[in-house]
Design a protein around this motif. Structure first.
Motif, PDB file in Angstrom:
ATOM      1  N   ILE A  81       0.865  -1.165   0.000  1.00  0.00           N
ATOM      2  CA  ILE A  81       0.000   0.000   0.000  1.00  0.00           C
ATOM      3  C   ILE A  81       0.910   1.226   0.000  1.00  0.00           C
ATOM      4  O   ILE A  81       1.784   1.358   0.852  1.00  0.00           O
ATOM      5  N   GLU A  82       0.728   2.092  -0.977  1.00  0.00           N
ATOM      6  CA  GLU A  82       1.565   3.285  -1.079  1.00  0.00           C
ATOM      7  C   GLU A  82       1.024   4.396  -0.192  1.00  0.00           C
ATOM      8  O   GLU A  82      -0.149   4.397   0.187  1.00  0.00           O
ATOM      9  N   ASP A  83       1.893   5.353   0.142  1.00  0.00           N
ATOM     10  CA  ASP A  83       1.490   6.498   0.966  1.00  0.00           C
ATOM     11  C   ASP A  83       0.264   7.174   0.371  1.00  0.00           C
ATOM     12  O   ASP A  83       0.225   7.449  -0.833  1.00  0.00           O
ATOM     13  N   GLY A  84      -0.731   7.417   1.200  1.00  0.00           N
ATOM     14  CA  GLY A  84      -1.940   8.101   0.772  1.00  0.00           C
ATOM     15  C   GLY A  84      -3.005   7.202   0.172  1.00  0.00           C
ATOM     16  O   GLY A  84      -4.104   7.669  -0.123  1.00  0.00           O
ATOM     17  N   GLU A  85      -2.699   5.938  -0.044  1.00  0.00           N
ATOM     18  CA  GLU A  85      -3.669   5.009  -0.609  1.00  0.00           C
ATOM     19  C   GLU A  85      -4.459   4.311   0.495  1.00  0.00           C
ATOM     20  O   GLU A  85      -3.909   3.976   1.542  1.00  0.00           O
TER      21      GLU A  85
ATOM     22  N   ALA B 231      -5.197   0.462  -3.205  1.00  0.00           N
ATOM     23  CA  ALA B 231      -3.991  -0.330  -3.470  1.00  0.00           C
ATOM     24  C   ALA B 231      -4.359  -1.650  -4.135  1.00  0.00           C
ATOM     25  O   ALA B 231      -3.658  -2.111  -5.042  1.00  0.00           O
ATOM     26  N   LEU B 232      -5.435  -2.249  -3.694  1.00  0.00           N
ATOM     27  CA  LEU B 232      -5.893  -3.510  -4.276  1.00  0.00           C
ATOM     28  C   LEU B 232      -6.148  -3.349  -5.774  1.00  0.00           C
ATOM     29  O   LEU B 232      -5.640  -4.130  -6.589  1.00  0.00           O
ATOM     30  N   ILE B 233      -6.933  -2.363  -6.138  1.00  0.00           N
ATOM     31  CA  ILE B 233      -7.265  -2.135  -7.539  1.00  0.00           C
ATOM     32  C   ILE B 233      -5.997  -1.918  -8.363  1.00  0.00           C
ATOM     33  O   ILE B 233      -5.829  -2.494  -9.438  1.00  0.00           O
ATOM     34  N   ARG B 234      -5.087  -1.088  -7.859  1.00  0.00           N
ATOM     35  CA  ARG B 234      -3.834  -0.797  -8.561  1.00  0.00           C
ATOM     36  C   ARG B 234      -2.960  -2.040  -8.679  1.00  0.00           C
ATOM     37  O   ARG B 234      -2.460  -2.368  -9.765  1.00  0.00           O
TER      38      ARG B 234
END
Length: 150
Positions: A38-42, A47-50
């Motif tokens: 999970i990236e910062d701000g997500e 994060a899952l979708i990305r």
């Protein structure tokens, strides 16, 4: 560290990722679901979708958050993974730069080279509709304790 983990299900088969393309990979040689950091701000959903798209080229139409797993490795490493399933997605699977993607009948995945603790939560994931929270403790890649909170 926080991550997402997704099990994509189609016709009672599940898409698994064999992690074999990166040298510095804690999951090298194991079959796992797709996902990542999970990236910062997500949010975990974002994060899952990305991550699913980045690893598979598939677009999620819907998904269900099924649980949380806290991994503890050798008193040095901690990871919280948000676990999802999806039965509704579109697209064509592309090659993954982290390993090999392959569908398996759900009943056959337990014979794959999995983390020992994965068998515990996969049993819940595929045999009930319960939301779960589990702690998995490893020492030298061996499961030494598991605690189910929910």
């Amino acid at each position: 560290m926080e991550t997402v983990l997704c099990y994509l299900i189609k016709d009672e088969e599940v898409l698994m990722l064999f992690r074999n393309k990166r040298e510095a990979d804690i999951n090298k040689g194991k079959w796992i679901g797709v996902g990542g950091h999970i990236e910062d701000g997500e949010s975990s959903d974002e994060a899952l979708i990305r991550e699913v798209y980045e690893e598979t080229s598939l677009r999620l139409n819907s998904f269900v958050k099924r649980g949380i797993i806290d991994f503890y490795m050798d008193d040095k490493y901690y990871e919280r993974a948000y676990v999802y399933t999806s039965r509704e997605y579109t697209g064509t699977i592309s090659e993954c730069d982290e390993g090999v993607l392959k569908y398996f009948p759900i009943k056959d995945i337990y014979a794959l080279n999995l983390w020992e603790g994965d068998k515990i939560f996969l049993d819940i994931l595929f045999n009930s509709k319960d939301y779960f929270e589990i702690e998995l403790y490893y020492n030298n890649d061996k499961l030494i304790r598991s605690v189910r909170r929910l």
